[in-house]
Design a protein around this motif. Structure first.
Motif, mmCIF file in Angstrom:
data_model
loop_
_atom_site.group_PDB
_atom_site.id
_atom_site.type_symbol
_atom_site.label_atom_id
_atom_site.label_comp_id
_atom_site.label_asym_id
_atom_site.label_seq_id
_atom_site.Cartn_x
_atom_site.Cartn_y
_atom_site.Cartn_z
ATOM 1 N N ILE A 114 -12.238 10.273 41.815
ATOM 2 C CA ILE A 114 -11.471 10.785 40.476
ATOM 3 C C ILE A 114 -12.212 10.805 39.434
ATOM 4 O O ILE A 114 -12.885 9.764 39.056
ATOM 5 N N THR A 115 -12.380 11.939 38.743
ATOM 6 C CA THR A 115 -13.418 11.897 37.365
ATOM 7 C C THR A 115 -12.379 12.112 36.271
ATOM 8 O O THR A 115 -11.866 13.368 36.172
ATOM 9 N N ILE A 116 -12.560 11.518 35.452
ATOM 10 C CA ILE A 116 -11.838 11.503 34.029
ATOM 11 C C ILE A 116 -12.990 12.163 33.053
ATOM 12 O O ILE A 116 -13.816 11.357 32.817
ATOM 13 N N GLU A 177 -15.759 1.982 43.902
ATOM 14 C CA GLU A 177 -16.991 2.279 42.995
ATOM 15 C C GLU A 177 -16.386 2.725 41.725
ATOM 16 O O GLU A 177 -15.573 3.149 41.681
ATOM 17 N N ILE A 178 -17.204 2.414 40.621
ATOM 18 C CA ILE A 178 -16.889 2.913 39.340
ATOM 19 C C ILE A 178 -18.229 3.197 38.535
ATOM 20 O O ILE A 178 -19.014 2.424 38.529
ATOM 21 N N HIS A 179 -18.199 4.443 37.920
ATOM 22 C CA HIS A 179 -19.240 5.007 37.389
ATOM 23 C C HIS A 179 -18.956 5.573 36.078
ATOM 24 O O HIS A 179 -17.962 6.451 35.902
ATOM 25 N N ALA A 180 -19.513 4.897 34.897
ATOM 26 C CA ALA A 180 -19.116 5.386 33.638
ATOM 27 C C ALA A 180 -20.268 5.224 32.483
ATOM 28 O O ALA A 180 -20.790 4.171 32.669
ATOM 29 N N GLY A 181 -20.262 6.032 31.592
ATOM 30 C CA GLY A 181 -21.152 5.912 30.430
ATOM 31 C C GLY A 181 -22.744 6.328 30.761
ATOM 32 O O GLY A 181 -23.187 6.389 31.769
ATOM 33 N N THR A 182 -23.433 6.624 29.652
ATOM 34 C CA THR A 182 -24.691 6.667 29.735
ATOM 35 C C THR A 182 -25.784 6.124 28.833
ATOM 36 O O THR A 182 -27.036 5.952 28.932
ATOM 37 N N TYR A 183 -25.098 5.211 27.785
ATOM 38 C CA TYR A 183 -25.844 4.658 26.655
ATOM 39 C C TYR A 183 -25.121 3.822 26.016
ATOM 40 O O TYR A 183 -23.981 3.987 25.824
ATOM 41 N N PRO A 184 -25.569 2.617 25.532
ATOM 42 C CA PRO A 184 -24.884 1.535 25.016
ATOM 43 C C PRO A 184 -24.107 2.006 23.652
ATOM 44 O O PRO A 184 -22.997 1.518 23.273
ATOM 45 N N SER A 185 -24.822 2.891 22.963
ATOM 46 C CA SER A 185 -24.343 3.222 21.777
ATOM 47 C C SER A 185 -23.432 4.730 21.685
ATOM 48 O O SER A 185 -23.525 5.221 20.572
ATOM 49 N N ALA A 186 -23.109 5.043 22.924
ATOM 50 C CA ALA A 186 -22.195 6.337 23.014
ATOM 51 C C ALA A 186 -21.058 6.152 23.683
ATOM 52 O O ALA A 186 -20.997 5.684 24.874
ATOM 53 N N SER A 190 -17.754 10.617 30.708
ATOM 54 C CA SER A 190 -17.028 10.549 32.074
ATOM 55 C C SER A 190 -16.624 9.043 32.674
ATOM 56 O O SER A 190 -17.353 8.259 32.207
ATOM 57 N N PHE A 191 -15.529 9.217 33.262
ATOM 58 C CA PHE A 191 -15.076 7.921 34.221
ATOM 59 C C PHE A 191 -14.850 8.284 35.658
ATOM 60 O O PHE A 191 -14.044 8.953 35.784
ATOM 61 N N THR A 192 -15.660 7.768 36.664
ATOM 62 C CA THR A 192 -15.602 8.114 37.963
ATOM 63 C C THR A 192 -15.281 6.929 38.769
ATOM 64 O O THR A 192 -15.947 6.018 38.482
ATOM 65 N N ILE A 193 -14.340 7.044 39.632
ATOM 66 C CA ILE A 193 -13.994 6.160 40.689
ATOM 67 C C ILE A 193 -13.972 6.730 41.992
ATOM 68 O O ILE A 193 -13.947 7.714 42.491
ATOM 69 N N ARG A 194 -14.514 5.854 43.211
ATOM 70 C CA ARG A 194 -14.547 6.166 44.382
ATOM 71 C C ARG A 194 -13.760 5.130 45.136
ATOM 72 O O ARG A 194 -13.781 3.792 44.763
ATOM 73 N N PHE A 195 -12.844 5.710 46.078
ATOM 74 C CA PHE A 195 -11.800 4.680 46.633
ATOM 75 C C PHE A 195 -11.805 4.860 47.912
ATOM 76 O O PHE A 195 -11.967 5.734 48.723
ATOM 77 N N ASP A 196 -11.010 3.927 48.665
ATOM 78 C CA ASP A 196 -10.729 4.028 50.053
ATOM 79 C C ASP A 196 -9.085 3.783 50.081
ATOM 80 O O ASP A 196 -8.459 3.026 49.578
#
Length: 335
Positions: A114-116, A177-186, A190-196
């Motif tokens: 899921i990507t928010i 899995e959780i993937h989010a953000g690109t830079y500390p000051s931004a 997007s926020f993406t999770i992968r799940f089972d």
């Protein structure tokens, strides 16, 4: 038929001694990637077949051994085997690690993500409303989504359809899995999770897959969006990656009753327990072949550094499988 997969997960790091793909015997165990999952079970089946042949036992039924690939990522090897018409009448034993329990049931799995969406902006500055050009923190929405998943899991844990008498755990949606953000000051754009997700035969849809559970997740996501202006205008994206189906064999089938009886004969605990994860059982069961999972090894050490197989348990598995072959494939079982 004895059906096993010869593929393994990546070796990974953190191993003691030699590399993951160099076997090591120590303290009554053999260590190495795949020792437990599931080359040990395949070796036990081959050793048992060899023992029966070496003893000169006359069989009236055929015994087959099948080695397939790609179980770890969906089961295309077993699909190919079923597609080519292999239908052993008495059944299939999959010697995955079950600690010598007889498993007439395995759960299906769904993988997805899921990507928010958010909107990047300077994290140190006060931001106007997003409709006026301001940033949107996807991580803040992500925290709310994780809470919504926890709430759904709590309801699933109490749902009889998500539980089974042969399994210790209910079906759950587990974030891996959780993937989010690109830079500390931004702000995260997007926020993406992968799940089972694990599901049971009682939840199969009309096509024999996990469509019922996929719909439940989609409904949870719709409730999460609700009337939120940002999410309504920029809805989360739900993507399904894997649907590996489940299966259950009636406990009255010989492929279930015979190994249990052999275990009792050998003075070993005769235990029925389902497999909490996915195995290749579902495909042959769909094709009308009674199938169980039974083999040496603790599933808890699979996919880990220092994966191992207890050699005493391995030898006991050979004994059980050999006697199972004799009882199911000879004219008389009293010898």
């Amino acid at each position: 038929m004895f059906l096993g997969h010869c593929d393994v997960v990546p070796g990974g790091s953190g191993w003691d001694g030699d590399a993951p793909f160099v076997s090591r015997v120590a303290d009554g165990r053999v260590y190495g990637r795949g020792a437990c999952d599931m080359k040990g079970g395949m070796a036990a089946a081959l050793a048992a077949i060899h023992a029966v042949r070496s003893a000169g036992v006359e069989l009236v039924n055929d015994v087959c051994f099948a080695s397939v690939t790609e179980e770890e990522t969906g089961g295309m090897g077993t699909l190919a085997l079923v597609h080519r018409g292999y239908r052993p009448e008495l059944g299939i034993v999959i010697p995955e690690p079950t600690s010598l329990t007889v498993a007439p049931l395995c759960r299906g799995i769904l993988w997805g993500e899921i990507t928010i969406p958010g909107k990047a902006g300077h994290i140190e500055l006060e931001q106007p409303d997003w409709r006026d050009g301001g940033a949107v923190d996807a991580i803040a929405y992500g925290r709310r989504l994780l809470d919504a998943i926890d709430e759904m899991n709590a309801a699933w844990a109490k749902d009889p359809v998500k539980n089974h008498e042969y399994l210790p755990l209910p079906g759950q949606m587990t974030v891996a899995e959780i993937h989010a953000g690109t830079y500390p000051s931004a702000w995260a754009e997007s926020f993406t999770i992968r799940f089972d997700i694990q599901y049971l035969p009682a939840e199969l849809d009309e096509h024999g897959g996990g469509g019922v559970v996929r719909t439940q997740v989609a409904e949870m996501l719709a409730r999460f969006v609700g009337d939120d202006p940002w999410l309504t205008a920029h809805p989360p994206v739900l993507t399904w990656l894997v649907d590996a189906d489940c299966g259950e064999t009636p406990v009255t089938e010989p492929v279930v009753t015979v190994p249990l009886d052999v275990m009792r004969t050998l003075g070993l605990p005769a235990v029925l327990q389902g497999v909490t994860c996915h195995t290749d059982m579902g495909l042959p069961i769909k094709a009308g072949v009674p199938t169980v999972t039974f083999g040496p090894g603790q599933l808890s050490v699979a996919h880990q550094p220092n994966e191992y197989l207890d050699l005493d348990e391995y030898r006991r598995a050979i004994e059980v499988i050999a006697l199972m072959v004799v009882r199911m494939c000879t004219a008389a079982s009293d010898g």
